[in-house]
Design an enzyme around this catalytic site. Structure first.
Site, PDB file in Angstrom:
ATOM      1  CE  LYS A 148       0.777   1.335   4.369  1.00 50.25           C
ATOM      2  NZ  LYS A 148       1.571   2.735   4.742  1.00 50.25           N
TER       3      LYS A 148
ATOM      4  CG  ASP B  81      -0.868   0.154   8.036  1.00 50.78           C
ATOM      5  OD1 ASP B  81      -1.390   1.381   8.944  1.00 50.78           O
ATOM      6  OD2 ASP B  81       0.381   0.392   7.632  1.00 50.78           O
TER       7      ASP B  81
END
Ligand code: C5P
Length: 294
Positions: free
Chosen positions: A13, A140
């Site tokens: 990401k 995350d």
């Protein structure tokens, strides 16, 4: 060895926006951030076994510990405990997402493990239950259960997926050295802000307007990453000089991503960056998280 029972790939990401709102009493920081999955993938293969947890790293840019603190093994232990099942698993990890890079590689592997074991064992944990488990492994991890584009609040674990935005092409550049996330947050150099930039990112993402998106990029942690590793700022400036529409440190760094108008432009920027950065990738944004490799 026999074919794995399940093989999955799971993305890296970047953050289109990362705003630090305040320091919390629990040692974390309150955030408003926008996650974006990108096409740089780790692969994990899973085999059921009679007992014990085993992890083998087939490929990795740096030597990787396979001790019980590895996030894949921690995720597996948490899964078996929550499912009330005896531990029995072998995992093989092919690691392409660099470690300590701000690209969420370890979190992605942990999410992929929860996601895969839920299928492998038919445990039917809901997405909310998997996110709850994921949040115990890292801020995350919940994002990576669904990937794509998403808003994160709280310490980042409260995830709201956004509609897929048009595919963008990015150039990722990384210095040799990594940055420790706690060191970046703890440096006292984060630029606190209100959260409006992250929320405003939705409009910038849905239109096809690259320059608008470039102008909306924001990361509170950038000054801290520049301070701890000055090469990061040089890489950002390098990307802008090489023709990126905008550039930003990803997460707590040190990877910097440059936004390009299209794939050809991204490849041209990457070519110019190869003399400046030890590692350069050209990647598209992707609208998904972990997926099964046939
Ligand atoms: O949640 P995760 O394990 O990824 O966090 C690693 C470290 O990053 C935390 O121990 C903390 O120092 C810092 N952090 C933070 N605020 C957040 C997320 C992470 O201060 N929202």
């Amino acid at each position: 060895m026999s074919a794995p029972a399940l093989k999955v790939k799971t993305p890296a990401k970047v953050n289109w926006a990362l705003e630090v709102l305040r320091r919390r009493d629990d040692g974390f920081h309150e955030l408003a951030l926008v996650f974006q999955a990108v096409g740089l993938w780790d692969e994990l293969s899973f085999w059921k076994k009679a007992s014990g947890l085993e992890l083998a790293v087939l490929e990795s840019p740096v030597p990787l510990g396979t001790d019980p603190s590895n996030l894949v093994l921690r995720a597996a232990r948490l899964f078996f405990e929550a499912a009330g099942l005896p531990e029995g698993l072998r995992v093989e990890l092919t690691k392409r997402i660099p470690v300590a890079a701000g690209l969420g590689g370890g979190s992605s592997d942990a999410a992929a493990t929860l996601w895969a074991l839920n299928r492998l064992y038919g445990t039917d944990f809901s997405l909310a239950q998997l996110r709850h488990l994921g949040a115990q492994l890292g801020s995350d991890v919940p994002f990576f259960l669904t990937g794509g584009t998403a808003l994160g609040l709280g310490r980042g674990e409260q995830v709201t997926p956004w509609d897929p935005a048009p595919t963008r092409w990015l150039v990722l550049v990384k210095p040799q050295e990594g940055l420790s996330t706690p060191a970046v947050y703890g440096s006292g150099r984060a630029a606190f802000s209100t959260g409006e930039k992250a929320l405003g990112m939705k409009a910038a993402l849905t239109g096809g307007n690259g320059p608008l998106l470039a102008a909306s990029l924001f990361n509170s942690l950038e000054p801290a990453a520049f301070h701890l590793l000055p090469e990061v700022e040089a890489l950002k400036n390098g990307l802008l000089r090489a023709g990126a529409l905008g550039a930003l440190v990803s997460g707590s760094g040190p990877t910097v991503f440059g936004l390009a108008a299209d794939e050809a432009a991204a490849r041209a920027v990457a070519e110019k960056m190869r003399t400046l950065a030890p590692t350069v990738w050209v990647v598209p944004t992707v609208a998904e998280g972990p997926r099964i490799v046939p």
